[in-house]
Design an enzyme around this catalytic site. Structure first.
Site, short mmCIF file in Angstrom:
data_model
loop_
_atom_site.label_atom_id
_atom_site.label_comp_id
_atom_site.label_asym_id
_atom_site.label_seq_id
_atom_site.Cartn_x
_atom_site.Cartn_y
_atom_site.Cartn_z
N CYS A 1 -7.15 -9.72 4.56
CA CYS A 1 -6.29 -10.50 5.46
C CYS A 1 -6.55 -12.00 5.41
CB CYS A 1 -6.40 -9.96 6.88
SG CYS A 1 -8.01 -9.34 7.35
N ARG B 1 -17.49 -2.66 1.16
CA ARG B 1 -18.00 -2.40 2.50
C ARG B 1 -19.33 -1.68 2.40
NH1 ARG B 1 -12.37 -0.52 5.62
NH2 ARG B 1 -11.20 -2.41 5.05
N GLN C 1 -7.38 -1.54 -2.04
CA GLN C 1 -6.36 -1.24 -1.06
C GLN C 1 -4.97 -1.64 -1.57
OE1 GLN C 1 -8.15 -3.57 2.22
NE2 GLN C 1 -8.13 -1.65 3.39
N ASP D 1 -2.71 -3.24 -0.16
CA ASP D 1 -2.69 -4.02 1.08
C ASP D 1 -1.51 -4.97 1.13
OD1 ASP D 1 -3.76 -4.50 3.52
OD2 ASP D 1 -5.57 -5.50 2.81
N HIS E 1 0.47 -7.95 4.03
CA HIS E 1 0.52 -8.61 5.33
C HIS E 1 1.89 -9.26 5.48
CE1 HIS E 1 -3.83 -8.21 4.68
NE2 HIS E 1 -3.87 -8.07 5.99
N LYS F 1 -3.05 -0.34 16.22
CA LYS F 1 -2.47 0.08 14.94
C LYS F 1 -1.80 1.44 15.05
CE LYS F 1 -6.90 2.04 13.40
NZ LYS F 1 -7.84 2.20 12.28
N HIS G 1 -0.52 -6.14 9.58
CA HIS G 1 -1.36 -5.62 8.50
C HIS G 1 -0.78 -4.27 8.09
CE1 HIS G 1 -4.85 -8.32 9.70
NE2 HIS G 1 -4.14 -8.29 10.82
#
Length: 604
Positions: free
Chosen positions: A302, A331, A349, A351, A353, A432, A478
């Protein structure tokens, strides 16, 4: 069945030991409420059995969980060795004896101070008591076993006779990796034998479908502890599968108005302090120092996408802006929870945004939900949704969280979509929607997520110019659909038992020339298929035809074509279609037409 295991009083489940008279009986069935009580009681049954077999054992906690129960304990055999999978059968046998003894389960009301004195020499019980408020404390006993527990429980051990112990593992005391490692034994229980047998059948089927086993057989990935635990190494077959997924997703992202971006893998810690990750997520991150400056390897994408947004002045006419990235993140997962591709320390990911005006939240949530539906249908998954609300550890005011949570609920309500609520399960920066898919074995997996975030735009002072030439703060959404390529591929392998759809299979066709004279024809077909964006492989080793076919079958390749004198002379192929389960001779042109259709059969 008609046996009563508890009472429903004003919507609350209590046990017969706690409630005297009246109430609505709960049948001894496989409802969620009943199973929780049965499984919790079965955990105590297991502990009682272990206590008889290993008298020096000390117990920590033994809760019911979503699909069963477990107990954490400090235990060893008489020779000092640890318990293993081979010991579960003896424990099960003793549990069966205790269950069939029809021993009453009795609740004992006490106080924390009295219980603390009673267990003064038991350090694990003292750890349990630290987690209990001062005041009333209850214990439950059955025969010679007793443990601290708030209940509720079944009234008699006979109601806990349909069980199965599933595995043994290590677990840090209280989940703290700096504390000692206890032994954890998992099991499950049901209200009847038929349901238990069905569960056992699914467990056995799951073992056959284990993605770690399939990944090895199909040569997708490997792990090497000399490189590091939780760090998958992708082999050519697995890399081709990932590339196909990425290519398909890239195209549909672009068609839906997303722009590809890429943020750095490592950012100064100041950026993570601004975002709140440093204060709320630091224990899950990796840090290093460069030129006396601390940097953090990104656990999420992000912040990089926020910096893309900040790269120029934005107008309301630009919104919504949709950025996506196949972002590699790291992580610090505890070693005890690492599990194949399901839980790793490095993953990618899918991912995205979205930056939009508050008035655009619903329409963009709808677009994401449409995207989710398209992808889940393409892979053959059913799914459900759950809204996760503000966790204990969070940034931002309650009012902002309420606005964001209401936006998600309103979007789903107005579409008439069903959803559950996970209180306190949100990310630290916003509520979420979690997308939970159901696989072929009826197991549920949390993959995709949609988060409404007012907090990070405020923390980074994001702005856009509105129609009145005033500066306003955008909302940040997100979004991930697969979640991570690693975990999704693991789930997909188990869902399909390795029989991947043609359009994403890493090797879609195996070409087997019978002899040297057929090699040139095989190479011609290989080149044509590659030009069609179809991955094939020529099996030209000096092996028998049957062995080549078996090797292709083991790798679960969708199509095998055999080339001999007739095929070369007639410009055809002898086709073995694994998915259609048929064999036939067809012309080369018809074969090309068939594989092209197969390649395009899913349009996402």
């Amino acid at each position: 069945m008609s046996e009563i295991i508890g009472y429903n009083v004003d919507g609350q489940i209590v046990d017969t030991q706690s409630y005297a008279g009246g109430g609505i009986p709960i049948k001894f069935d496989n409802s969620k409420e009943a199973l929780e009580i049965i499984r919790h009681s079965c955990a105590h049954l297991m502990a009682a059995a272990i206590k008889e077999l290993y008298p020096d054992v000390k117990f920590f906690v033994g809760p019911a969980i979503e699909d069963g129960f477990y107990y954490d304990m400090r235990v060893s055999k008489s020779n000092g060795s640890k318990l293993g999978e081979d010991d579960l059968a003896a424990i099960e046998k003793k549990m069966k004896e205790l269950a069939l003894a029809k021993t009453a389960i009795v609740k004992i009301n006490s106080t924390k101070s009295e219980v603390a004195a009673k267990y003064a020499d038991d350090d694990l019980k003292q750890e349990v008591l630290k987690r209990i408020p001062d005041g009333a404390v209850s214990l439950y006993s059955q025969g010679g076993f007793e443990d601290i527990c708030r209940g509720p429980h079944i009234p008699n051990t006979i109601f806990a006779r349909f069980f199965k112990l599933t595995r043994i593992a290590g677990a840090y005391l209280g989940g703290d990796e700096n504390r000692e490692m206890l032994t954890r034994i998992y099991g499950t229980a049901y209200a009847d034998k038929e349901s238990l047998n069905e569960h056992i059948r699914i467990i056995e089927e799951a073992k056959k479908r284990d993605h770690r086993k399939l990944g090895t057989e199909m040569k997708f990935f490997t792990f090497d502890e000399s490189v590091g635990v939780g760090l998958p190494i992708w082999l050519p077959n697995g890399s081709r599968l990932r590339s196909r997924l990425e290519h398909k997703l890239y195209r549909t992202h672009r068609l839906r108005g997303y722009e590809p971006v890429r943020g750095p893998e490592i950012l100064k810690s100041d950026a993570w302090k601004t975002s709140g990750h440093y204060a709320n997520y630091k224990e899950n991150m990796y840090f290093t120092v460069i030129d006396d400056q601390e940097y953090g390897i990104k656990p999420m994408n992000c912040v990089g996408h926020i910096k893309v947004y900040q790269s120029e002045i934005r107008s309301y006419r630009d919104l919504p802006l949709k950025f996506f990235e196949y972002g590699v993140v790291h992580r610090h997962e505890k070693s005890g929870v690492l599990h194949g591709l399901f839980r790793v320390r490095e993953f990618t990911q899918d991912d995205a945004h979205l930056f939009c005006m508050p008035s655009q939240i619903k329409e963009n949530v709808y677009e994401i939900l449409s995207f989710v539906d398209t992808l889940m249908n393409a892979f053959g998954f059913s799914y459900e949704m759950e809204i996760s609300t503000k966790p204990t550890k969070a940034v931002g005011d309650d009012e902002v969280w309420e606005i964001a949570t209401k936006a998600l609920k309103d979007a789903l309500d107005e579409k008439g979509l069903k959803y559950g609520i996970d209180e306190g399960g949100g990310a630290f920066y916003g509520p979420k929607i979690d997308i939970k898919i159901t696989d072929a074995l009826k197991r549920k997996w949390q993959c995709g997520t949609i988060q409404v975030d007012f907090n990070l735009p405020a923390r980074f002072n994001l702005e856009y110019i509105d129609e009145n030439n005033e500066r306003k703060q955008p909302v940040m959404l997100h979004r991930a659909i697969l979640g991570s390529f690693e975990r999704f591929i693991g789930i997909l392998l188990e869902h399909t038992a390795g029989e991947l759809p043609f359009w994403i299979a890493p090797t879609q066709v195996v070409i087997i020339p019978i002899g040297e004279a057929h090699q040139e024809y095989a190479k011609e077909i290989y080149a044509k298929l590659l030009d069609m964006n179809i991955d094939s492989e020529i099996f030209s080793k000096n092996e028998t035809l049957n062995k080549k076919i078996r090797n292709a079958e083991k790798q679960r390749v969708p199509m095998i074509i055999v080339l001999g004198d007739n095929e070369v002379a007639n410009r055809g192929v002898a086709l073995r279609d694994r998915r259609a389960r048929e064999q036939k001779d067809i012309s080369l042109d018809d074969f090309y037409s068939l594989v092209q259709t197969k390649l395009n059969e899913v349009n996402i």
